[in-house]
Scaffold this active site. Structure first.
Site, PDB file in Angstrom:
ATOM      1  N   VAL A 284       0.620  -1.071  -0.026  1.00 14.97           N
ATOM      2  CA  VAL A 284      -0.094  -0.103  -0.175  1.00 14.97           C
ATOM      3  C   VAL A 284       0.522   1.426   0.024  1.00 14.97           C
ATOM      4  O   VAL A 284       1.694   1.636   0.800  1.00 14.97           O
ATOM      5  CB  VAL A 284      -0.838  -0.093   1.110  1.00 14.97           C
ATOM      6  CG1 VAL A 284      -1.985   0.850   0.935  1.00 14.97           C
ATOM      7  CG2 VAL A 284      -1.599  -1.585   0.766  1.00 14.97           C
ATOM      8  N   ASN A 488      18.891  -7.498 -15.607  1.00 16.25           N
ATOM      9  CA  ASN A 488      19.411  -7.906 -16.369  1.00 16.25           C
ATOM     10  C   ASN A 488      19.815  -7.099 -17.651  1.00 16.25           C
ATOM     11  O   ASN A 488      20.784  -6.164 -17.312  1.00 16.25           O
ATOM     12  CB  ASN A 488      18.355  -9.085 -16.516  1.00 16.25           C
ATOM     13  CG  ASN A 488      18.189  -9.744 -15.063  1.00 16.25           C
ATOM     14  OD1 ASN A 488      19.350 -10.032 -14.183  1.00 16.25           O
ATOM     15  ND2 ASN A 488      16.266  -9.915 -14.878  1.00 16.25           N
ATOM     16  N   GLY A 539      10.009   1.971   0.590  1.00 22.54           N
ATOM     17  CA  GLY A 539       9.728   2.543   1.749  1.00 22.54           C
ATOM     18  C   GLY A 539      10.627   3.956   2.261  1.00 22.54           C
ATOM     19  O   GLY A 539      11.903   3.936   1.508  1.00 22.54           O
TER      20      GLY A 539
END
Length: 623
Positions: A284, A488, A539
């Site tokens: 969220v 990658n 975060g």
């Protein structure tokens, strides 16, 4: 004899310096610097003559194994150039690994992943130190397109070599099987014919999952080298990386103004294997309003995170807000809160809080409570985005998504559920991976139903950049935008090309941070230079995450100081229902960018001016 030699040498020296115009330029330098009378005369002379020196060229690459933010091995690439006849280290780049961090993996699976990761990094280091170092020697780091083309050809060659080896091994295995156990093969073939008949009565007809593209061992070397070359080119041109990328995308046409991507700040994460029921919401995220500066938006997100941490403290240390406590099932929710394990001290590798909930609305109500407690209004002062990661929830036996423990929804039911959820919580303006990429019809339905007020974003569909582009199109379901990740064999030129295609199709670009993130902050410069609408960094905890937010803030300060920073007026959504109308109505839709804002305007002010009604504080009905 010696006198003749001296005369000859003096004549040769004079001709040599005249051929290089040294006397003329020396006179020009002295005449130019005398009026200035610089304090460091020789320093100014060095600066004056440096513009006549040869452009730096690559002399070697150095690859090494380093650790990422979660202690896993990854690749660092260093660029050394010949600068004014001396070897000089220009820069380095660390590429993030594509490997996902498992929540609760079996020891055998974890060991296998670790071996594969180590082998991949070891191979990548060998490629960089040997083949790539020799291949790029004497090339200019500023020639990004040429170097990326060479890297792509090298990678294609390695892929073909692997296919040849696999083909030979497969032929050998086939010969050994047919020569040793022909009867067993025939019997197994008869048994396989009987199985489909047994499954036909319970089989659910859903599009099968597309096979995941195998990652070539050592492919990190391609992406790491391309990024390191881009950073070296920016350093040599004495411009920040984000401006260097913008110039590459615009064919060296310097932008007069630049916009910054809005951060998607991960606030909460819900583990699929936790004791709690909720599985649908992997992340969220908070999205600040466009009217705020990035500094203001991130500070506001930090305030919400602090209040969430207070609310998630163990029972007895924190009290729920009066709004939530007085709601229809506030007391029951409070009891559940006391019974659930505390989540305050648990921080995910994504840099956010880990917690558990038992229904879809519980985390949204919790965030609403946190916002109310600090005087913010969700839907006006802050918006929400949800990373559903629906591809991880499909039960292929039932043909349905397990959104809660024991609760399943078909693809069509998922669309109805999202429509109800967004209508009830208008502060949700983005859904990431709400469905599998194979459920294309449901993507279409959801875009027509929600596209005018919510970004519907594909992330899993864009994992492999090599599969995204087909004949100058983006091979993904109908959606508002795509999350691109630099992992990658992805090259800087690939991102430039893909974002150009997305811009042409009126889809937004989101640059996303992978699970295994490092302290390299180049991703932010890529997002700014490519003109991404959002950047998904995780975060506001953990050093490897916060360093990227700090870089974003530094770029904002720099652009504001240079007066080249431009803020977008508002969120712009795409009305897919209007676009799907017959062609006779299409001329009214042009030009694309202006028309996008027109149908969205009625919904956006309502979104921003929304005042959370009391019924949204009631306990969940969406299960």
């Amino acid at each position: 004899m010696e006198a003749d030699t001296d005369v000859r040498l003096r004549r040769e020296a004079a001709e040599y310096y005249r051929a290089h115009r040294v006397p003329q330029r020396m006179e020009e330098a002295l005449n130019a610097l005398f009026p200035l009378r610089p304090a460091d005369l020789y320093g100014e002379l060095a600066n004056y003559f440096s513009k006549f020196s040869r452009a730096p060229v690559v002399c070697k690459l150095a690859g090494r194994k380093v650790l990422d933010g979660v202690g896993q091995p990854t690749l660092e690439v260093e660029i050394y150039c010949t600068v004014k006849n001396y070897e000089k280290r220009i820069c380095s780049a660390i590429i993030s690994s594509h490997y996902q961090i498992p929540e609760n993996a079996f020891s055998e699976a974890t060991e296998a992943d670790e071996r594969e990761r180590n082998d991949s990094v070891t191979t990548a280091v060998e490629w960089v130190n040997e083949s790539l170092s020799a291949m790029l020697r004497d090339l200019k780091p500023t020639d990004q397109c040429e170097i990326d083309k060479m890297l792509g050809e090298y990678f294609s060659k390695k892929v073909e070599e692997k296919k040849e080896v696999e083909k030979e091994e497969e032929e050998e295995d086939t010969l050994s099987i047919t020569s040793c156990i022909p009867s067993a093969v025939a019997q197994s073939g008869q048994k396989k014919e009987a199985k489909p008949g047994k499954k036909s009565s319970t089989e659910i007809t859903i599009p099968p999952a597309e096979p995941s593209e195998s990652v070539l061992c050592g492919s990190l070397a391609i992406g790491g080298t391309s990024l390191a070359i881009a950073k070296a080119g920016a350093s040599i041109n004495h411009v920040p990386l984000y401006l260097h990328i913008a110039l590459l995308k615009r064919s060296q046409d310097s932008p007069k103004e630049m916009t910054l991507p809005l951060p998607m700040v991960t606030l909460l994460s819900y583990e699929k294997l936790s004791p709690a029921k909720l599985k649908l919401m992997k992340e969220v995220m908070l999205i600040p309003p466009v009217q705020l500066s990035l500094k203001q938006g991130i500070e506001r997100a930090l305030d919400i995170q602090k209040e969430m941490m207070r609310l998630l403290e163990p029972a007895g240390k924190a009290q729920l807000s009066p709004q939530l406590a007085d709601s229809k099932k506030g007391r029951a929710h409070n009891k559940e809160k006391k019974a659930s394990p505390p989540a305050l001290n648990r921080v995910s590798h994504l840099g956010c809080l880990i917690t558990g909930c038992d229904n879809l609305e519980q985390p949204l109500l919790l965030i609403q409570t946190a916002c109310n407690n600090i005087g913010l209004e969700l839907g006006t002062d802050m918006y929400l985005a949800i990373n559903c990661a629906a591809h991880e929830l499909m039960d292929y036996v039932k043909g349905k998504y397990e959104i809660l423990t024991g609760t399943f929804r078909s693809p069509d039911e998922m669309v109805d559920m999202y429509v109800e959820l967004v209508n009830k919580f208008p502060s949700i303006i983005a859904l990431v991976d709400p469905l599998r990429k194979e459920d294309r019809q449901q993507w279409n339905n959801m875009c027509c139903a929600l596209g005018s007020k919510c970004y519907l974003i594909a992330e899993d569909a864009a994992t492999n950049s090599s599969k995204l582009k087909t004949d100058h199109n983006i091979n993904i379901p109908m959606c508002s935008g795509v999350v691109l990740k630099y992992v990658n064999q992805t090259k800087v030129s690939d991102l430039i090309e893909l974002t150009g295609l997305l811009d042409g199709q009126r889809r937004i670009t989101i640059l996303g941070s992978p699970d295994g993130e490092s302290s390299d902050d180049s991703l932010v410069d890529l997002a700014v230079g490519l003109g991404a609408r959002f950047v998904k960094l995780g975060g506001l905890s953990r050093g490897e995450r916060v360093t990227k937010y700090n870089r974003l803030l530094a770029i904002e300060e720099e652009l504001a100081k240079n007066r080249t920073l431009r803020y977008d007026a508002d969120f712009e959504f795409t009305d897919f229902a209007e676009e799907s109308q017959p062609e006779k109505q299409q001329p009214e839709v042009l030009p694309p960018l202006q028309q996008d804002s027109a149908p969205s305007q009625p919904s956006v002010p309502a979104l921003q001016g929304h005042s959370m009604p009391a019924q949204l504080l009631e306990s969940s009905t969406l299960t």
